[in-house]
Motif scaffolding. Sequence first.
Motif, mmCIF file in Angstrom:
data_model
loop_
_atom_site.group_PDB
_atom_site.id
_atom_site.type_symbol
_atom_site.label_atom_id
_atom_site.label_comp_id
_atom_site.label_asym_id
_atom_site.label_seq_id
_atom_site.Cartn_x
_atom_site.Cartn_y
_atom_site.Cartn_z
ATOM 1 N N ASN A 147 0.769 -2.933 -5.699
ATOM 2 C CA ASN A 147 0.539 -4.297 -5.365
ATOM 3 C C ASN A 147 1.903 -4.913 -5.281
ATOM 4 O OD1 ASN A 147 -2.164 -4.169 -5.960
ATOM 5 N ND2 ASN A 147 -1.958 -4.150 -8.137
ATOM 6 N N GLN A 148 2.757 -4.137 -4.870
ATOM 7 C CA GLN A 148 4.063 -4.700 -4.391
ATOM 8 C C GLN A 148 4.255 -4.419 -2.934
ATOM 9 O OE1 GLN A 148 6.931 -2.835 -7.307
ATOM 10 N NE2 GLN A 148 7.684 -4.864 -7.521
ATOM 11 N N THR A 149 4.995 -5.385 -2.272
ATOM 12 C CA THR A 149 5.423 -5.393 -0.932
ATOM 13 C C THR A 149 6.675 -5.243 -0.771
ATOM 14 O OG1 THR A 149 3.342 -6.503 -0.169
ATOM 15 C CG2 THR A 149 5.233 -6.222 1.486
ATOM 16 N N LEU A 150 7.292 -4.140 -0.437
ATOM 17 C CA LEU A 150 8.770 -3.766 -0.535
ATOM 18 C C LEU A 150 9.193 -3.744 0.894
ATOM 19 C CD1 LEU A 150 8.930 -1.227 -3.337
ATOM 20 C CD2 LEU A 150 9.196 -3.793 -3.682
ATOM 21 N N LEU A 151 10.533 -4.337 1.159
ATOM 22 C CA LEU A 151 11.115 -4.018 2.535
ATOM 23 C C LEU A 151 12.507 -3.143 2.151
ATOM 24 C CD1 LEU A 151 11.371 -4.569 5.398
ATOM 25 C CD2 LEU A 151 12.735 -6.723 4.901
ATOM 26 N N ILE A 152 12.614 -2.245 3.099
ATOM 27 C CA ILE A 152 13.803 -1.132 2.947
ATOM 28 C C ILE A 152 14.372 -1.450 4.378
ATOM 29 C CG2 ILE A 152 14.724 0.851 2.538
ATOM 30 C CD1 ILE A 152 12.734 0.219 0.318
ATOM 31 N N THR A 153 15.825 -1.768 4.234
ATOM 32 C CA THR A 153 16.449 -1.935 5.405
ATOM 33 C C THR A 153 17.834 -1.162 5.233
ATOM 34 O OG1 THR A 153 17.585 -3.846 4.442
ATOM 35 C CG2 THR A 153 15.813 -4.473 5.438
ATOM 36 N N SER A 154 18.438 -0.803 6.535
ATOM 37 C CA SER A 154 19.766 -0.427 6.473
ATOM 38 C C SER A 154 20.412 -0.573 7.822
ATOM 39 C CB SER A 154 19.583 1.384 6.536
ATOM 40 O OG SER A 154 20.524 2.008 6.466
#
Length: 1156
Positions: free
Chosen positions: A1077-1084
Amino acid sequence: MARKLHHECTRVPITALIECGLLLIVAEGPYLRFYDRRENVLISSKRLFEAQAIHGIRELSSSADHVHLIIWGGLLIRTLIFDTFCNEVEGWLPLNVRCSKVARAPDWILDLHPAPKSPDNTLPERCVAVTAHNALLDIVQGLGVQHPHAKSPGPLSVSELTSSSRSILYSAHMLWESNDCILVAAGTAFGEIIYWSWDQLRPEESRSRIHHVFLGHEGSIFGVQISNKLCIDDRTSRRLLASCSDDRTIRIWDVSRVTAEEGREPHVDDAESRRTRHTGFSNASFDADVSNQDCVAIGWGHTSRVWKVEFLDSNVTPDKIILLSAGEDATSRTWTLIANVESSISPSTPSWQLELLDTAPYHNGKNVWSMSIPNAPSLHGSVALGGADSKITKYFLRTKSRSTEQSQYEIEYFTSIPASPEESTVVAKKPGHRSSKQTEFLRSYAFMDEHSFILTTNSGGVFLETLSPQHSSKIDLSQLVAKPEDLSGYSVCAGEPSLGVAFVAGAKGSLYTYHKETSRFTKLHTVNGKIGEIFTRVVADSLQSKRMVLLVTLVGQKVAQLLEVDFSGCKKPQYPYKELSESARPTVSSTAIIPIPDHITGLVITSMVYIDTFDGIYVLLGYRRGSIAVYRTTDHRQEHADQSSAELLGIMQSIHSKETVTAMSWVPKGTSSSSGHLVSTGRDGCVAIHLIDLKTMSYELVHNIMLPVGPNIEGLYIRDGELHVYGFSHKEFVVYNTGTEEVTMSAETGGAHRSWSFQPNVSVPGGGTLVWTRASSMHVLSQSGPDHDVIRSGGHGREIKAVAASPAIDTNESKMQLIATGAEDTDIKIFSYTDKHLTCLRTLRKHTTGIQSLQWSADGSYLFSSGGCEEFYVWKISHLPSELGGIGVVCEASCPPESEHSDLRIMAFDVAQHSESAFVISMVFSNSMVKVYAYNPTQPERWHKLASGLYFTSCLTQCVFLPTGKQNMPQSILTAGTDGHAVLWPVLEPFTEEPKTITYQSPTTIHQSSSKTLVTHALPNCNGKTLIVSGGDDGTLSFLLARCTAANGVEYAGHPVTVVRTHASAVTTCAVVSYNNQTLLITSGNDQWVRMWELFLSDKDDREEGKDWIEITRIGKVKTSVADVSSMAVVGGDEEEGEAAGVLICGVGMEVLRVR
């Protein structure tokens, strides 16, 4: 609960290697990997630095139970001690690695060596390093190092011995000449090699002097090494300096007359002034007086820049001076220094020359970065290599040319044996070289088993050759078996090693057999015509029943004969020269006539498969024109017929285009099943696999890829669950393992147009025995096992530009996720990720330019790829048996280019699956065109252009479909470009036969400059809304919210939200992960930081004025070892299985980070 990113699997360039006893220690990014050298298995890993890659490793000391190392990378230095307890019962005990604190140097370290040990100190306390600005650093280990089992080594102190200079070095090497004297060779960016020394005169007084500046290279100096004292041809010992450069050469310089004690003081000023005056690359006019003055040898061999060159220790090869080099061409090469006979003719010619002994081409793409050199006396020491492809290989060092491993025999050796068919003569063979001026020559070869083969000569002689058990490339015994008159002038032969038999035929239709068990050559059968080829196949119970089938082709005739041969009555005679009785000879128990549909296939049969099933006996024949004909023949065991005719069931046309079908193999789905996979090879350089139901004569191509070897692939075999092929690639014969994608054997033969035969190893995987004719001589080469070991498989040898992960696909055994990567090397690789290990399953070679984008279909059955030159390919993915590689790939179609010169790059694309086999594809091109196609492989015309439009402002870089409407058709396309704007392109049904012209609308500013990455995420429970995230060249993240309405189609549901300074450089890739139930954004980005953000979206339509619809919070960050990060894909994350999601970071290498 706060989530964190954890490093799980890292595959980046291998930057350093060292052998320590039974261990091979590997530097990969900031990690040290410990491998067992004997078993090639990973024992342990240790992270030494937070983010800095390790550049070098030196052994300080070792004993029976521990090893002491010093490592460095960039400015950082660290020492470590670990235990080396290993026994046969328990194997390796924990290494118990203890590390010192990280010390920091004032400058980048290029080389480092420990000081010579003092008599009263078993562990060295002092090291000296040379830096990128030609300075020496003194590194001293504090107290605690004398106690190997202490919790950690003592601290390191770093001080300067000499000050930095104006030189900009690309390479350096230092050598302790004595306890207080150091020799240094420094290679500069401007093609100079500065040879200087440092010595300690008194405890508080030292000096450094430049002895010589060597000029001659025409490029930057990437590698230098000073040798120990060497003895050349029993002359006075010399010290040599080796260098390698941008100019692809390796040069050897004589520095024997220059020592730290005997410096050339009068010339120091001149050398220094020359060095400071010379600020560019070498040129002939300036260097005419010095370029060859001290250069004793020059070696050419590498096809691009050379990174490293190293001398082998004289203890390893006491009779030769051996060097190893590694370069940008992804090879390592072995050299020896020999006298140059031409030096006496021309004074300007170097007195010595570098002879190339061996080439190790075991890596992909570009750059072998590291080598481990044998450090113990051995004629066959092993060399380990590490490359930019993250692969680790090991091969045995060759100190002689590969040609010396072959045996060569002239025709005169065989003509000297008495030609008596009644009396077999056995003679011992001795190698030699005599030219033959007779018309006699060698015609054909066929193996009878792993250690013997027959050959035929032009005069009709049939010889049995037995290989030496000690030197398997040499012939031990040669036996003249027979010399029938009807074999004179023409003969062909074939063998069946599993039964130890061979067959020989001639122009008059006589077919002979030689049975090794009985040692008799007998006439088996006669046909009406000239026999063209003989093909042998065993039946299911051949070893028990001693039966086999034989296909005999007839030159110029439209039929072939299929013979069933029975060896069950063959018995060895009681007396050596007694003739066999009729009952003790092999017999032809039945004959079947095979009609040839020559108007379709041509007359020449080139391969055969014999299939015995519950439903009948099938024969598949491959033809020179690339077709395969399927026949059904009578089962003579049931119908008791001596002769019959085979029924033609169907023809599979253009299996290998119009090229020869050279070999086939059948892999049934079950025991004696009439359905299964047909594997075929051809002279088009491809391996093809068809799923066939012989009963209904239905077939489907499930695998067809181009091999990196070839194009003359001549045979195949399956061994230990892996498919091997062999044939000719340019002038070499090669054996290629399609499972590991490795060349396991190679021999320089001169090309494919010659008589030859090959027998794979039966007892040892890899290798085999090859016999061939070259320049009227017979050559024999036998190799036991593969010519190199792969300690760890790798990936791309160039920068990865695109990655895509498939949905979880159900297989017969379990669910599997496939990962596709595309790189600048133009290859696409398909990986599986299991047990924290990336394994390459297939390499797809079709593109001619670097890969731009990749995407899987929603069901994982298709892969789409794009690149430059308007290349867009559709790949069909199928499941295969494990012995055939696990997955099959077929390039099903390519989108036809529309521009005149096909010079545009497809910058991005998106795919929507319209039905099970129909797709809608949008593409954006480098000329700002947007095009929409429908693709359906079941239609006669697969591609149909639906719409196109032009964006006038700037180049488009991103393209995605937005929510789908009725009939699963997309409603709109969102694009972004170099102007920092996102726009919508309505794509409304119905489509007509003529393509529509579409125009963009709703331009929205999201960046100050180019959008580098763009992803979408369908929001659950949000009335069909879609989250759009874009990363820009300006280091910002922008968020858009889109929704699809019946009245307006796709529209923005909120204003853009921008987060600035998310990275210190461009944001090049991002991915959205949903977990618990978490919305995570991974960036690099290019700063090599991977950041994780948590996204909170408001579910209220009526928001307070001025309040953003999304909240973004950074919850973690880690450094990645992947340089030039370009793309990212979500891997795993099956919540039903309780698996945490992860992301695969790609660039110069790959790394998996798990979200926990």
